[in-house]
Design a protein around this motif. Structure first.
Motif, PDB file in Angstrom:
ATOM      1  N   SER A  45      -4.187   4.249   9.015  1.00  0.00           N
ATOM      2  CA  SER A  45      -2.917   3.818   8.437  1.00  0.00           C
ATOM      3  C   SER A  45      -1.842   4.883   8.560  1.00  0.00           C
ATOM      4  CB  SER A  45      -3.117   3.447   6.967  1.00  0.00           C
ATOM      5  OG  SER A  45      -3.954   2.312   6.846  1.00  0.00           O
ATOM      6  N   SER A  73     -10.482  -3.373   1.403  1.00  0.00           N
ATOM      7  CA  SER A  73     -10.331  -3.703  -0.012  1.00  0.00           C
ATOM      8  C   SER A  73      -8.881  -4.067  -0.303  1.00  0.00           C
ATOM      9  CB  SER A  73     -10.741  -2.511  -0.889  1.00  0.00           C
ATOM     10  OG  SER A  73      -9.848  -1.420  -0.695  1.00  0.00           O
ATOM     11  N   ARG A  74      -8.658  -4.641  -1.471  1.00  0.00           N
ATOM     12  CA  ARG A  74      -7.297  -4.900  -1.936  1.00  0.00           C
ATOM     13  C   ARG A  74      -6.541  -3.576  -2.073  1.00  0.00           C
ATOM     14  NH1 ARG A  74      -4.613  -8.975  -5.179  1.00  0.00           N
ATOM     15  NH2 ARG A  74      -2.954  -8.035  -6.453  1.00  0.00           N
ATOM     16  N   GLN A  75      -7.234  -2.544  -2.542  1.00  0.00           N
ATOM     17  CA  GLN A  75      -6.599  -1.237  -2.696  1.00  0.00           C
ATOM     18  C   GLN A  75      -6.113  -0.707  -1.353  1.00  0.00           C
ATOM     19  OE1 GLN A  75      -9.041   1.727  -4.603  1.00  0.00           O
ATOM     20  NE2 GLN A  75      -7.604   3.386  -4.200  1.00  0.00           N
ATOM     21  N   THR A  76      -6.911  -0.890  -0.304  1.00  0.00           N
ATOM     22  CA  THR A  76      -6.506  -0.445   1.033  1.00  0.00           C
ATOM     23  C   THR A  76      -5.196  -1.106   1.448  1.00  0.00           C
ATOM     24  OG1 THR A  76      -8.816  -0.123   1.687  1.00  0.00           O
ATOM     25  CG2 THR A  76      -7.198  -0.322   3.455  1.00  0.00           C
ATOM     26  N   GLU A  78      -2.930  -2.527  -0.580  1.00  0.00           N
ATOM     27  CA  GLU A  78      -1.839  -2.098  -1.454  1.00  0.00           C
ATOM     28  C   GLU A  78      -1.344  -0.697  -1.099  1.00  0.00           C
ATOM     29  OE1 GLU A  78      -1.067  -3.250  -5.421  1.00  0.00           O
ATOM     30  OE2 GLU A  78      -3.120  -3.984  -5.696  1.00  0.00           O
ATOM     31  N   GLU A  79      -2.262   0.188  -0.801  1.00  0.00           N
ATOM     32  CA  GLU A  79      -1.855   1.559  -0.464  1.00  0.00           C
ATOM     33  C   GLU A  79      -1.017   1.588   0.811  1.00  0.00           C
ATOM     34  OE1 GLU A  79      -5.484   3.751  -0.302  1.00  0.00           O
ATOM     35  OE2 GLU A  79      -5.578   4.058  -2.478  1.00  0.00           O
ATOM     36  N   SER A 116      -2.030 -13.611  -1.359  1.00  0.00           N
ATOM     37  CA  SER A 116      -2.318 -12.563  -2.351  1.00  0.00           C
ATOM     38  C   SER A 116      -1.121 -12.233  -3.231  1.00  0.00           C
ATOM     39  CB  SER A 116      -2.792 -11.291  -1.640  1.00  0.00           C
ATOM     40  OG  SER A 116      -1.717 -10.647  -0.966  1.00  0.00           O
ATOM     41  N   LEU A 118       0.901  -9.910  -2.583  1.00  0.00           N
ATOM     42  CA  LEU A 118       1.185  -8.485  -2.447  1.00  0.00           C
ATOM     43  C   LEU A 118       2.351  -8.206  -1.508  1.00  0.00           C
ATOM     44  CD1 LEU A 118      -2.441  -7.033  -2.260  1.00  0.00           C
ATOM     45  CD2 LEU A 118      -0.872  -7.003  -4.212  1.00  0.00           C
ATOM     46  N   TYR A 122       5.647  -5.668  -2.495  1.00  0.00           N
ATOM     47  CA  TYR A 122       5.937  -4.386  -1.864  1.00  0.00           C
ATOM     48  C   TYR A 122       7.103  -4.464  -0.878  1.00  0.00           C
ATOM     49  CZ  TYR A 122       1.845  -2.455  -4.122  1.00  0.00           C
ATOM     50  OH  TYR A 122       0.943  -2.023  -5.066  1.00  0.00           O
TER      51      TYR A 122
END
Length: 274
Positions: A45, A73-76, A78-79, A116, A118, A122
């Motif tokens: 990333s 993951s969702r965290q991946t 989002e980050e 999602s 997301l 963002y």
């Protein structure tokens, strides 16, 4: 319609490692051009973020790819989205399912990313989705049509603009037939037709075979005379048979196969000659 008119507001593609190509090509790419940044398995990333930031700094519009089945993951997700937003390069993204047969995380397809919520959280405003005029080697046509319809509806529900970027091809007829069928199904998003940039014939054929794209006589004729296939014939055929009343809004997206500079120079020269 003249082929050169199709070149208005074209888009390009690059990988995270193509920063040198971007710098070399800058003088032949119109300001504000959309440049997609691919989501390759061997590029992390941070590399994609650097590339997106460089595209913006060069005066172009970065369109980072999100590969659903490669996200762990969702965290991946989002980050990465948060990093894009912090860098001011989150306005537009291209969401694809990705190559892995099994998802690495909670996103089995691009629709699941759109749903999602997301993206808009963002700062994403526009989302490109994929189209396959010549089908997909691992997905039935009926499933592909349902996917385009479902993703288009989801984008509308989430108040996200968008367009459809097609897989590249060598023959204009199946592309235009597919766009006409898309419109008949009530789907009116702008379409960016995938165009193979100038490249060695072997490379084009390898990409086409992997993606299930037909080649036929159109590429063979070019190869026998030049050893390198360019999209001039495809663009002329597309321009000849494109009818706005039938096909709606159509633009071009160039797949550069690592040759961003060669592709941009080809487009610049072609536009000057026409």
């Amino acid at each position: 319609m003249n082929a050169d008119r199709l070149l208005h507001d074209f888009s390009l593609e690059m990988t995270g490692k193509d920063l040198g190509e971007l710098a070399a090509a800058r003088g032949t790419i119109p300001p504000g051009t959309r440049i997609n940044i691919t989501f390759l398995a061997h590029e992390d990333s941070a590399v994609r973020l650097v590339a997106a930031t460089a595209v913006r700094a060069a005066g172009f519009v970065p369109v980072p790819h999100l590969s659903a089945r490669r996200l762990a993951s969702r965290q991946t997700l989002e980050e990465f989205l948060a990093a894009l937003q912090a860098a001011g390069v989150s306005d537009e993204v291209f969401v694809v399912g990705g190559d892995p047969a099994d998802p690495h995380g909670p996103y089995p397809d691009s629709l699941s990313i759109i749903e999602s919520g997301l993206l808009e959280r963002y700062g994403v405003r526009r989302v490109s989705i994929a189209g396959h005029p010549e089908g997909h080697p691992g997905i039935p046509d009926g499933v592909l049509w349902d996917a385009v319809a479902d993703k288009s509806a989801a984008l509308a529900r989430h108040a996200l603009g968008g367009d459809i970027i097609t897989q590249f091809g060598f023959d204009a007829d199946p592309v235009l037939d597919w766009i006409a069928a898309l419109r008949e199904r009530g789907l009116h998003s702008p379409v960016r037709v995938g165009v193979p940039g100038p490249a060695g014939a072997g490379r084009l054929i390898r990409y086409a075979a992997r993606l299930g794209v037909g080649t036929g006589a159109s590429i063979a004729d070019l190869v026998t005379t030049t050893g390198t296939a360019g999209p001039g014939r495809f663009l002329r055929a597309l321009a000849t048979d494109y009818h706005p009343a039938t096909h709606g809004e159509v633009k071009l997206h160039f797949y550069t196969f690592g040759g961003l500079r060669a592709t941009s120079e080809w487009i610049h020269a072609y536009a000057k000659e026409h």
